[in-house]
Design an enzyme around this catalytic site. Structure first.
Site, mmCIF file in Angstrom:
data_model
loop_
_atom_site.group_PDB
_atom_site.id
_atom_site.type_symbol
_atom_site.label_atom_id
_atom_site.label_comp_id
_atom_site.label_asym_id
_atom_site.label_seq_id
_atom_site.Cartn_x
_atom_site.Cartn_y
_atom_site.Cartn_z
ATOM 1 N N SER A 76 1.326 1.387 1.726
ATOM 2 C CA SER A 76 2.186 0.240 1.518
ATOM 3 C C SER A 76 2.733 -0.268 2.846
ATOM 4 C CB SER A 76 3.346 0.780 0.517
ATOM 5 O OG SER A 76 4.033 -0.583 0.303
ATOM 6 N N ASP A 92 0.092 -1.021 -5.218
ATOM 7 C CA ASP A 92 0.939 -0.421 -4.095
ATOM 8 C C ASP A 92 0.600 1.239 -4.260
ATOM 9 O OD1 ASP A 92 2.640 1.108 -2.537
ATOM 10 O OD2 ASP A 92 4.029 -0.570 -2.667
#
Length: 296
Positions: free
Chosen positions: A43, A193
Site C-alpha cells: 500500500s 490493498d
C-alpha cells in the site's frame, strides 16, 4: 551482509511517518535503503518501493515532505495530488462475495464485505510513470504486494513467479483500499490493498537475508489506550500487530522493527488519510524513530 527492507501500509500519514523512519535508519545504520538486497512494499509502502527502487534518496524524500522548493518536482506533484481525508461515496453492494467465503483471515474476508470504492488512483500511476518509465523500477528485487480479491491470496508483484504486471498497475492494486479505491485487474484477476492480508508481508522476502529492516506504520507493540474514533483504528492495528509479530518470529532473522509508539499514535489519530497532520506525523517520527534506531 544482505539486508532486506519491508515497508508497510499506513495511508497518507503512514507515508509521512515512514519518511521519518527512513531518515532514522539511514543515520543509525550508515546505510542507504536504496541498497537493500530486496525491498517489499505494501500500500503506502509500495510508493516507497517505487521511489527508492527508482533511485530517489531518503534526503530527497524528506525535502519533499518538508515542502522545500528545491525538492524534486515529481515528488512535490505526487504529494499535492494525494487523496483527501474521506473517500467518494462507494457503490452500495458487497464488494466480493467470493472473498467472504475464502480460506483467509477474518480481516481479509471482511475486506470482501466492503463496497467497491470510487476513488481515483491515477496519482499513483503517475508516480510509477515518473520512476519506472520502462514498466518497472531498475532495482533488481523491488516488490509490491496486492491481495487477490476472490481468494485472499497475496501476490508480490515483481517477484519471481508473480503475474506479469506494470508497476503503474501493481502500485494501484497495492493501494486499493476496500471501500475507497476500486480493485485493479492484472492478468485477468482483481487485486486489492496488500494490507488487507498483512501489514508488511515480511514473510514474502527472500530467505537468504541476514537482516531485515521493517517499517510498519500500522502496527504498534506498545499497548496504548484508545479514545473516541481511535477505538476503530485499533480494530485494524491490533490484528495487524499480531500478524507482524508472527511473520517476524517465523523468519528467525535479525530484524530492526520500527513502528509508531504512544507519541506517534497521539499525532496520527484515527484517520490515517488526514493530510492536515502530515507535517506533525513526520516531525514526531523523526524524534521517536531516531531514538529507537540508534538503540538497535
Amino acid at each position: 551482509m544482505r539486508r532486506g527492507l519491508a515497508i508497510g501500509c499506513g495511508g497518507t500519514l503512514g507515508a509521512a511517518w515512514t519518511v521519518g523512519a527512513l531518515v532514522a535508519v539511514e543515520e543509525a545504520l550508515g546505510w542507504d535503503p536504496r541498497e537493500a538486497a530486496a525491498m517489499i512494499g505494501t500500500s503506502a509502502g509500495a510508493e516507497f518501493v517505487t521511489v527508492l527502487g527508482g533511485g530517489v534518496g531518503v534526503g530527497e524524500l524528506l525535502d519533499a515532505q518538508l515542502g522545500k522548493p528545491e525538492a524534486r518536482s515529481e515528488l512535490r506533484a505526487h504529494l499535492a495530488a494525494a487523496p483527501g481525508r474521506f473517500p467518494p461515496v462507494p457503490r452500495f453492494r458487497v464488494g466480493s462475495p467470493k472473498l467472504l467465503r475464502a480460506n483467509a483471515s477474518p480481516m481479509t474476508r471482511a475486506s470482501g464485505l466492503l463496497p467497491i470504492g470510487r476513488g481515483d488512483a491515477s496519482w499513483l500511476a503517475e508516480l510509477a510513470g515518473a520512476f519506472a518509465p520502462t514498466g518497472w523500477v531498475a532495482h533488481p528485487s523491488a516488490w509490491v504486494v496486492g491481495v487477490d480479491y476472490d481468494t485472499g491470496e497475496r501476490v508480490a508483484f515483481g517477484s519471481p513467479g508473480a503475474p506479469e504486471a506494470r508497476l503503474a498497475d501493481a502500485i494501484r492494486a497495492s493501494w486499493a483500499i476496500p471501500g475507497w479505491f476500486p480493485p485493479v485487474e492484472i492478468g485477468g484477476r482483481r487485486y486489492i490493498d496488500g494490507g488487507a492480508a498483512s501489514p508488511a508481508s515480511v514473510d514474502l522476502l527472500p530467505d537468504d537475508l541476514d537482516e531485515i529492516v521493517v517499517l510498519a506504520p500500522m502496527t504498534s507493540s506498545e499497548s496504548v489506550p484508545a479514545k473516541g474514533f481511535s477505538r476503530f483504528e485499533r480494530l485494524l492495528r491490533t490484528p495487524m500487530t499480531r500478524r507482524l509479530d508472527a511473520e517476524i518470529a517465523a523468519r528467525g532473522t535479525r530484524v530492526l522493527r520500527l513502528e509508531p509508539g504512544p507519541e506517534d499514535l497521539a499525532v496520527l489519530g484515527a484517520n490515517f488519510m488526514d493530510g492536515r497532520r502530515r507535517r506533525r506525523a513526520l516531525e514526531t517520527a523523526l524524534r521517536t524513530t531516531r531514538a529507537k534506531a540508534a538503540a538497535w
